[in-house]
Write a protein that holds these residues in place. Structure first.
Motif, PDB file in Angstrom:
ATOM      1  N   PRO A   1      40.066  43.742  31.554  1.00 18.05           N
ATOM      2  CA  PRO A   1      41.102  43.143  30.703  1.00 18.05           C
ATOM      3  C   PRO A   1      41.766  41.916  31.351  1.00 18.05           C
ATOM      4  CG  PRO A   1      41.315  45.522  30.719  1.00 18.05           C
ATOM      5  CD  PRO A   1      40.237  45.189  31.703  1.00 18.05           C
ATOM      6  N   ASN A   2      41.847  41.887  32.692  1.00 20.22           N
ATOM      7  CA  ASN A   2      42.490  40.718  33.330  1.00 20.22           C
ATOM      8  C   ASN A   2      41.541  39.537  33.492  1.00 20.22           C
ATOM      9  OD1 ASN A   2      40.810  41.409  35.417  1.00 20.22           O
ATOM     10  ND2 ASN A   2      42.420  41.706  36.941  1.00 20.22           N
ATOM     11  N   GLY A   3      40.323  39.674  32.997  1.00 22.59           N
ATOM     12  CA  GLY A   3      39.371  38.555  33.053  1.00 22.59           C
ATOM     13  C   GLY A   3      38.416  38.614  34.226  1.00 22.59           C
ATOM     14  N   ASP A   4      38.682  39.488  35.195  1.00 23.14           N
ATOM     15  CA  ASP A   4      37.772  39.600  36.344  1.00 23.14           C
ATOM     16  C   ASP A   4      36.404  40.128  35.906  1.00 23.14           C
ATOM     17  OD1 ASP A   4      39.449  38.705  38.304  1.00 23.14           O
ATOM     18  OD2 ASP A   4      40.099  40.705  38.963  1.00 23.14           O
ATOM     19  N   ALA A   5      35.363  39.670  36.601  1.00 22.23           N
ATOM     20  CA  ALA A   5      34.022  40.227  36.357  1.00 22.23           C
ATOM     21  C   ALA A   5      34.048  41.699  36.733  1.00 22.23           C
ATOM     22  CB  ALA A   5      32.998  39.491  37.195  1.00 22.23           C
ATOM     23  N   ASP A   6      33.486  42.536  35.881  1.00 19.66           N
ATOM     24  CA  ASP A   6      33.468  43.976  36.156  1.00 19.66           C
ATOM     25  C   ASP A   6      32.094  44.364  36.704  1.00 19.66           C
ATOM     26  OD1 ASP A   6      34.182  46.569  36.353  1.00 19.66           O
ATOM     27  OD2 ASP A   6      34.287  46.975  34.202  1.00 19.66           O
ATOM     28  N   ALA A   7      31.584  43.554  37.603  1.00 22.47           N
ATOM     29  CA  ALA A   7      30.275  43.812  38.214  1.00 22.47           C
ATOM     30  C   ALA A   7      30.258  43.072  39.538  1.00 22.47           C
ATOM     31  CB  ALA A   7      29.174  43.294  37.299  1.00 22.47           C
ATOM     32  N   ARG A   8      29.360  43.524  40.409  1.00 20.78           N
ATOM     33  CA  ARG A   8      29.246  42.849  41.719  1.00 20.78           C
ATOM     34  C   ARG A   8      28.039  41.932  41.659  1.00 20.78           C
ATOM     35  NH1 ARG A   8      32.265  45.374  45.438  1.00 20.78           N
ATOM     36  NH2 ARG A   8      30.872  45.050  47.202  1.00 20.78           N
ATOM     37  N   ILE A   9      28.312  40.625  41.684  1.00 23.55           N
ATOM     38  CA  ILE A   9      27.239  39.664  41.426  1.00 23.55           C
ATOM     39  C   ILE A   9      27.107  38.705  42.603  1.00 23.55           C
ATOM     40  CG2 ILE A   9      26.321  38.012  39.753  1.00 23.55           C
ATOM     41  CD1 ILE A   9      28.529  39.001  37.805  1.00 23.55           C
ATOM     42  N   GLU A  10      25.886  38.644  43.131  1.00 24.89           N
ATOM     43  CA  GLU A  10      25.636  37.735  44.254  1.00 24.89           C
ATOM     44  C   GLU A  10      24.532  36.756  43.859  1.00 24.89           C
ATOM     45  OE1 GLU A  10      25.504  39.632  48.096  1.00 24.89           O
ATOM     46  OE2 GLU A  10      24.041  38.167  48.867  1.00 24.89           O
ATOM     47  N   ILE A  11      24.744  35.480  44.157  1.00 21.92           N
ATOM     48  CA  ILE A  11      23.701  34.478  43.905  1.00 21.92           C
ATOM     49  C   ILE A  11      23.490  33.711  45.208  1.00 21.92           C
ATOM     50  CG2 ILE A  11      23.037  32.423  42.582  1.00 21.92           C
ATOM     51  CD1 ILE A  11      24.873  33.348  40.330  1.00 21.92           C
ATOM     52  N   SER A  12      22.262  33.708  45.709  1.00 23.36           N
ATOM     53  CA  SER A  12      22.050  33.013  46.983  1.00 23.36           C
ATOM     54  C   SER A  12      21.842  31.526  46.737  1.00 23.36           C
ATOM     55  CB  SER A  12      20.861  33.607  47.734  1.00 23.36           C
ATOM     56  OG  SER A  12      19.687  32.968  47.316  1.00 23.36           O
ATOM     57  N   ALA A  13      22.108  30.736  47.774  1.00 25.49           N
ATOM     58  CA  ALA A  13      21.953  29.282  47.644  1.00 25.49           C
ATOM     59  C   ALA A  13      20.500  28.919  47.398  1.00 25.49           C
ATOM     60  CB  ALA A  13      22.461  28.601  48.909  1.00 25.49           C
ATOM     61  N   GLU A  14      19.574  29.772  47.853  1.00 29.31           N
ATOM     62  CA  GLU A  14      18.150  29.495  47.602  1.00 29.31           C
ATOM     63  C   GLU A  14      17.867  29.543  46.101  1.00 29.31           C
ATOM     64  OE1 GLU A  14      16.277  32.500  49.985  1.00 29.31           O
ATOM     65  OE2 GLU A  14      16.914  31.469  51.817  1.00 29.31           O
TER      66      GLU A  14
ATOM     67  N   GLN B   1      35.758  39.678  44.839  1.00 27.65           N
ATOM     68  CA  GLN B   1      36.062  39.555  43.408  1.00 27.65           C
ATOM     69  C   GLN B   1      35.919  38.099  42.958  1.00 27.65           C
ATOM     70  OE1 GLN B   1      36.849  42.251  41.128  1.00 27.65           O
ATOM     71  NE2 GLN B   1      36.120  40.514  39.909  1.00 27.65           N
ATOM     72  N   ILE B   2      36.432  37.187  43.766  1.00 31.53           N
ATOM     73  CA  ILE B   2      36.332  35.758  43.385  1.00 31.53           C
ATOM     74  C   ILE B   2      34.861  35.330  43.376  1.00 31.53           C
ATOM     75  CG2 ILE B   2      37.033  33.391  43.926  1.00 31.53           C
ATOM     76  CD1 ILE B   2      39.482  34.655  45.421  1.00 31.53           C
ATOM     77  N   GLN B   3      34.085  35.787  44.368  1.00 30.52           N
ATOM     78  CA  GLN B   3      32.661  35.424  44.390  1.00 30.52           C
ATOM     79  C   GLN B   3      31.969  35.931  43.122  1.00 30.52           C
ATOM     80  OE1 GLN B   3      30.538  36.136  48.222  1.00 30.52           O
ATOM     81  NE2 GLN B   3      32.533  36.585  49.077  1.00 30.52           N
ATOM     82  N   SER B   4      32.260  37.191  42.742  1.00 30.76           N
ATOM     83  CA  SER B   4      31.645  37.729  41.519  1.00 30.76           C
ATOM     84  C   SER B   4      32.116  36.952  40.294  1.00 30.76           C
ATOM     85  CB  SER B   4      31.993  39.216  41.349  1.00 30.76           C
ATOM     86  OG  SER B   4      31.305  39.984  42.301  1.00 30.76           O
ATOM     87  N   ASN B   5      33.399  36.590  40.272  1.00 26.74           N
ATOM     88  CA  ASN B   5      33.923  35.825  39.128  1.00 26.74           C
ATOM     89  C   ASN B   5      33.209  34.477  39.000  1.00 26.74           C
ATOM     90  OD1 ASN B   5      35.707  37.887  38.687  1.00 26.74           O
ATOM     91  ND2 ASN B   5      37.527  36.795  39.399  1.00 26.74           N
ATOM     92  N   ARG B   6      33.043  33.812  40.153  1.00 28.09           N
ATOM     93  CA  ARG B   6      32.367  32.516  40.094  1.00 28.09           C
ATOM     94  C   ARG B   6      30.942  32.690  39.576  1.00 28.09           C
ATOM     95  NH1 ARG B   6      29.259  29.193  44.636  1.00 28.09           N
ATOM     96  NH2 ARG B   6      27.856  30.910  44.120  1.00 28.09           N
ATOM     97  N   ASN B   7      30.277  33.713  40.094  1.00 27.12           N
ATOM     98  CA  ASN B   7      28.883  33.906  39.692  1.00 27.12           C
ATOM     99  C   ASN B   7      28.776  34.313  38.224  1.00 27.12           C
ATOM    100  OD1 ASN B   7      28.169  33.174  42.242  1.00 27.12           O
ATOM    101  ND2 ASN B   7      28.040  35.275  43.030  1.00 27.12           N
ATOM    102  N   ALA B   8      29.757  35.081  37.755  1.00 26.92           N
ATOM    103  CA  ALA B   8      29.782  35.442  36.329  1.00 26.92           C
ATOM    104  C   ALA B   8      29.936  34.175  35.480  1.00 26.92           C
ATOM    105  CB  ALA B   8      30.928  36.409  36.061  1.00 26.92           C
ATOM    106  N   ASN B   9      30.850  33.283  35.910  1.00 32.04           N
ATOM    107  CA  ASN B   9      31.027  32.020  35.172  1.00 32.04           C
ATOM    108  C   ASN B   9      29.716  31.244  35.078  1.00 32.04           C
ATOM    109  OD1 ASN B   9      33.707  32.631  35.070  1.00 32.04           O
ATOM    110  ND2 ASN B   9      34.389  31.009  36.453  1.00 32.04           N
ATOM    111  N   TRP B  10      29.017  31.180  36.194  1.00 31.46           N
ATOM    112  CA  TRP B  10      27.747  30.426  36.211  1.00 31.46           C
ATOM    113  C   TRP B  10      26.764  31.052  35.218  1.00 31.46           C
ATOM    114  CZ3 TRP B  10      25.818  28.767  41.793  1.00 31.46           C
ATOM    115  CH2 TRP B  10      26.761  27.918  42.368  1.00 31.46           C
ATOM    116  N   LEU B  11      26.667  32.387  35.274  1.00 31.63           N
ATOM    117  CA  LEU B  11      25.680  33.058  34.418  1.00 31.63           C
ATOM    118  C   LEU B  11      26.050  32.920  32.942  1.00 31.63           C
ATOM    119  CD1 LEU B  11      25.199  36.187  36.689  1.00 31.63           C
ATOM    120  CD2 LEU B  11      23.414  34.520  36.084  1.00 31.63           C
ATOM    121  N   GLU B  12      27.338  32.996  32.658  1.00 30.41           N
ATOM    122  CA  GLU B  12      27.771  32.893  31.251  1.00 30.41           C
ATOM    123  C   GLU B  12      27.425  31.519  30.667  1.00 30.41           C
ATOM    124  OE1 GLU B  12      31.378  36.210  31.346  1.00 30.41           O
ATOM    125  OE2 GLU B  12      31.794  34.118  31.854  1.00 30.41           O
ATOM    126  N   GLN B  13      27.403  30.507  31.537  1.00 33.30           N
ATOM    127  CA  GLN B  13      27.017  29.167  31.038  1.00 33.30           C
ATOM    128  C   GLN B  13      25.594  29.170  30.498  1.00 33.30           C
ATOM    129  OE1 GLN B  13      27.740  25.934  33.890  1.00 33.30           O
ATOM    130  NE2 GLN B  13      29.482  27.075  34.669  1.00 33.30           N
TER     131      GLN B  13
END
Ligand code: UTP
Length: 468
Positions: free
Chosen positions: A430-443, A409-421
């Protein structure tokens, strides 16, 4: 006197002769192994530790929160300095991966655990990809040192070989095992795991300092011109393997380099069970949650915020000179940090059943050293605040807090934050968590800004899985 006689006498002196009760039944080779293991043990130290750990006495009346570099402050210069260290090839990555991972219950080294949200990349791969991306970014070599333990070294090496060293030059990854300590029963007795071997445990992440010296890793670093170590634990997939801002702050602290620096996050609440950065007798120290008096844990500042808020996330920058200073002249890396005691479940040899018994309840004391105890030995030390969602998604337990599910959940939240930028609309609960499973590779992106050059979806809807 030969080894057997010397060991037998010492065991008798310390009331530990019971570990030889099967010696007469052993093959000559097994007997030699047992005596060799016993000969390495400092029985006087074990006797002392069995009666009390070596925890430093802290004067809680004068304890203060450690000062720290606040999130949001200008980091332009620090970043430039950290990047220059990386470009000059002066930084190595250092992962401590010798733990037993008992709470997670994963059979195998924890670094082999599938950790990412969608593709389940093992932790070691996550870090390897980051290192490779960082090497490309700063046109440098970042050698990777990994501390294993005698209990998982072989499996770790096999994993790297099976994965073709994750496409990296094997000469730039240096695996070395840490030391062990015998576990003892609650009455201070050594325990057999089999008739020819003692029950032992890795000697804690604090064993890293001795192991860096005795394995030859420090010499290898010096030969490569490495001046700073980026230290992190194996179980946090959001860890930045190298962070130019942190390294820059560390290396230019008070005009010269700090010897050991640390990252902190603000504690979620008073009850969060993390060590806290404090200042004691002019030194930065980490006080364990369990050692902190309740009135300090809950103390508030005038603005109502937690006074002791700086939670440790076990990320450090360590100067090689400091490691050399601690370990040189101590004779084959004999330097050791203080040992702490913990009650744990330790498998032991059961004479009646003639097998190694796995207890369901804690039955033994393990002795472990903690790397953050080295802070008190550092001449200079800096603490930097990090954003929790950006850098801290630990996998410790099988379920609940700090589990694979919470980490995902935290990984998806971080990635959501990045994408929203970058204007991507991400479904949120409703609690602010990303409601999707999002993965971003370092590459794809080592940091959020890298997404500027990536073709991104306009929207990520509820329940969607996406890998970038
Ligand atoms: P933990 O304290 O979370 O312990 O280690 P653990 O051994 O992984 O898991 P449990 O407690 O058995 O469930 C934090 C980090 O320190 C490393 C671990 O590999 C992890 O990266 N560590 C711990 C060592 O390298 N050696 C040790 O002796 C202990």
């Amino acid at each position: 006197m030969d080894t057997e006689s010397r060991v037998t006498q010492a065991l008798a002196h310390h009331g530990q002769s019971h570990v030889l009760r099967h010696a007469h039944t052993l093959t000559p080779a097994a007997r030699t192994t047992l005596f060799a293991q016993l000969a390495e043990i400092d029985l006087a130290l074990i006797a002392r530790l069995a009666h009390g750990g070596e925890d430093a006495a802290i004067d809680f009346a004068t304890l203060k929160p450690a000062p720290y570099f606040h999130l949001g402050a200008d980091t332009t210069n620090a970043r430039a300095h950290g990047e220059s260290l990386l470009r000059a090839g002066q930084v190595a990555a250092f992962t401590v991966a010798g733990g037993q991972g008992t709470r997670l219950g994963w059979k195998g080294p924890k670094g082999t655990y599938p950790s990412t949200v969608v593709t389940g990349k093992p932790l070691f791969r996550v870090f390897a990809e980051q290192i490779t991306a960082a090497e490309k970014r700063w046109s440098c070599a970042i050698p990777w040192y990994i501390m294993t333990s005698p209990l998982n070294d072989r499996d770790t090496l096999a994993f790297f070989k099976d994965n073709n060293w994750f496409g990296r030059n094997p000469a730039d990854t240096f695996l070395f095992p840490q030391g062990t300590m015998p576990s003892v029963s609650f009455d201070g007795k050594l325990m057999l795991e089999t008739p020819s071997s003692l029950a032992v445990n890795p000697d804690g992440h604090g064993g890293a300092i001795r192991a860096l010296a005795s394995s030859g890793a420090l010499e290898d670093m010096a030969a490569r011109g490495i001046r700073h170590l980026s230290y992190f634990q194996v179980d946090n997939p959001l860890n930045k393997v190298v962070d130019p801002v942190f390294l820059g702050l560390h290396a230019s602290s008070s005009g010269s380099s700090a010897e050991m620096s640390s990252k902190m996050v603000r504690k979620r609440d008073a009850e969060e069970k993390v060590g806290v950065f404090c200042e004691s007798a002019g030194k930065t120290v980490v006080v364990e949650y369990s050692d902190m008096p309740a009135h300090l844990t809950t103390a508030l500042d005038t603005d109502g915020a937690l006074r002791f808020c700086a939670g440790s996330i076990a990320i450090h920058a360590i100067s090689i000179e400091f490691m050399m200073r601690l370990t040189t002249g101590t004779g084959d890396g004999a330097f050791a940090l203080p040992f702490h005691r913990a009650k744990k479940k330790v498998p032991y040899w059961c004479d009646l059943q003639h097998l190694t018994h796995e207890p369901n309840e804690p039955n033994a004391t393990k002795f472990e050293a903690f790397v953050f105890d080295a802070l008190a030995l550092a001449r200079t030390s800096l603490v930097m605040e990090a954003a929790r969602v950006e850098e801290f998604a630990p996998i410790k337990n099988a379920s609940g807090n700090d589990s694979p599910a919470s980490s995902h959940q935290i990984q998806s939240n971080r990635n959501a934050n990045w994408l929203e930028q970058f204007g991507v609309k991400v479904a949120r609960r409703p609690n602010g968590d990303a409601d999707a499973r999002i993965e971003i590779s370092a590459e794809t992106a080592l940091e959020a800004d890298d997404l500027a050059d990536v073709s991104l979806p306009r929207e990520i809807s509820a329940g969607q899985e996406i890998v970038l």
